[in-house]
Design an enzyme around this catalytic site. Structure first.
Site, PDB file in Angstrom:
ATOM      1  N   GLU A  47     -16.144 -51.643   7.073  1.00  0.00           N
ATOM      2  CA  GLU A  47     -15.458 -50.434   7.513  1.00  0.00           C
ATOM      3  C   GLU A  47     -16.200 -49.210   7.003  1.00  0.00           C
ATOM      4  O   GLU A  47     -16.693 -49.197   5.879  1.00  0.00           O
ATOM      5  CB  GLU A  47     -14.006 -50.402   6.992  1.00  0.00           C
ATOM      6  CG  GLU A  47     -13.085 -51.334   7.732  1.00  0.00           C
ATOM      7  CD  GLU A  47     -11.601 -51.011   7.486  1.00  0.00           C
ATOM      8  OE1 GLU A  47     -11.282 -49.944   6.916  1.00  0.00           O
ATOM      9  OE2 GLU A  47     -10.765 -51.845   7.875  1.00  0.00           O
ATOM     10  N   HIS A  79     -11.598 -43.724   9.758  1.00  0.00           N
ATOM     11  CA  HIS A  79     -12.237 -44.963   9.318  1.00  0.00           C
ATOM     12  C   HIS A  79     -12.354 -45.899  10.511  1.00  0.00           C
ATOM     13  O   HIS A  79     -11.735 -45.673  11.548  1.00  0.00           O
ATOM     14  CB  HIS A  79     -11.504 -45.605   8.131  1.00  0.00           C
ATOM     15  CG  HIS A  79     -10.198 -46.243   8.466  1.00  0.00           C
ATOM     16  ND1 HIS A  79      -9.051 -45.533   8.705  1.00  0.00           N
ATOM     17  CD2 HIS A  79      -9.848 -47.553   8.599  1.00  0.00           C
ATOM     18  CE1 HIS A  79      -8.054 -46.363   8.947  1.00  0.00           C
ATOM     19  NE2 HIS A  79      -8.505 -47.609   8.908  1.00  0.00           N
ATOM     20  N   HIS A 136     -12.435 -49.819  12.370  1.00  0.00           N
ATOM     21  CA  HIS A 136     -11.952 -51.197  12.350  1.00  0.00           C
ATOM     22  C   HIS A 136     -13.008 -52.051  13.054  1.00  0.00           C
ATOM     23  O   HIS A 136     -13.029 -52.104  14.275  1.00  0.00           O
ATOM     24  CB  HIS A 136     -10.605 -51.307  13.070  1.00  0.00           C
ATOM     25  CG  HIS A 136      -9.441 -50.859  12.248  1.00  0.00           C
ATOM     26  ND1 HIS A 136      -8.145 -50.843  12.734  1.00  0.00           N
ATOM     27  CD2 HIS A 136      -9.368 -50.437  10.962  1.00  0.00           C
ATOM     28  CE1 HIS A 136      -7.331 -50.415  11.775  1.00  0.00           C
ATOM     29  NE2 HIS A 136      -8.046 -50.150  10.698  1.00  0.00           N
ATOM     30  N   ASP A 181      -3.379 -49.442   5.696  1.00  0.00           N
ATOM     31  CA  ASP A 181      -3.574 -48.030   6.062  1.00  0.00           C
ATOM     32  C   ASP A 181      -2.311 -47.215   5.799  1.00  0.00           C
ATOM     33  O   ASP A 181      -2.368 -46.108   5.258  1.00  0.00           O
ATOM     34  CB  ASP A 181      -3.952 -47.900   7.543  1.00  0.00           C
ATOM     35  CG  ASP A 181      -5.319 -48.479   7.837  1.00  0.00           C
ATOM     36  OD1 ASP A 181      -6.143 -48.553   6.903  1.00  0.00           O
ATOM     37  OD2 ASP A 181      -5.560 -48.852   8.999  1.00  0.00           O
TER      38      ASP A 181
HETATM   39 ZN   LIG Z   1      -7.513 -49.388   8.905  1.00  0.00          ZN
END
Ligand SMILES: [Zn+2]
Length: 133
Positions: free
Chosen positions: A23, A77, A79, A90
């Site tokens: 990530e 961010h 995935h 999250d």
């Molecule tokens: Zn996430």
């Protein structure tokens, strides 16, 4: 709603792709609510399913944003293998009241979604990408 310049979007997506298979994360800043600067921040987790922003880098970036006269508009961010939906992790780790963007790289084409924190939940919001600024 969040507005992002095409340039900032390209930088965000390019950075997230460059960090695969883990990530990637970072911040978006700008003026008048328009995200125009992308700030990559190291993911301390080095994980394909979680992220923690490096705190020293985060502090530096927040200072830079202030110095440049911009404001924090969003955090993002990626995935790498999941849809662009917030994970339980999250939701438990919402740090800023700004827009919360997730870029899914699970299929051939990147998919960006944005959410707004509200009482511990992340509520979907519209994304507008502008091409000339
Ligand atoms: Zn996430």
């Amino acid at each position: 709603m969040i507005t992002i310049t095409a340039q900032a979007y390209r930088e965000l997506a390019g950075y997230c792709v460059s960090k695969l298979p883990v990530e990637a994360c970072g911040l978006l800043s700008g003026r008048e609510g328009i995200a125009e600067t992308c700030w990559p921040i190291t993911n301390r987790e080095e994980s394909p399913t979680a992220f923690t922003m490096d705190e020293a880098e985060l502090d530096m970036v927040l200072e830079e944003i202030e110095r440049s006269g911009e404001e924090l508009v969003g955090m993002f961010h990626s995935h790498p293998t999941a849809a662009a939906k917030p994970s339980p992790f999250d939701k438990e780790h919402i740090v800023f009241p700004c827009s919360y963007l997730i870029l899914s790289l699970a299929s051939g084409r990147p998919r960006l979604r944005s959410y707004k924190p509200q009482e511990g939940e992340l509520i979907p919001e519209r994304i507008t990408i502008i091409y000339d600024k």
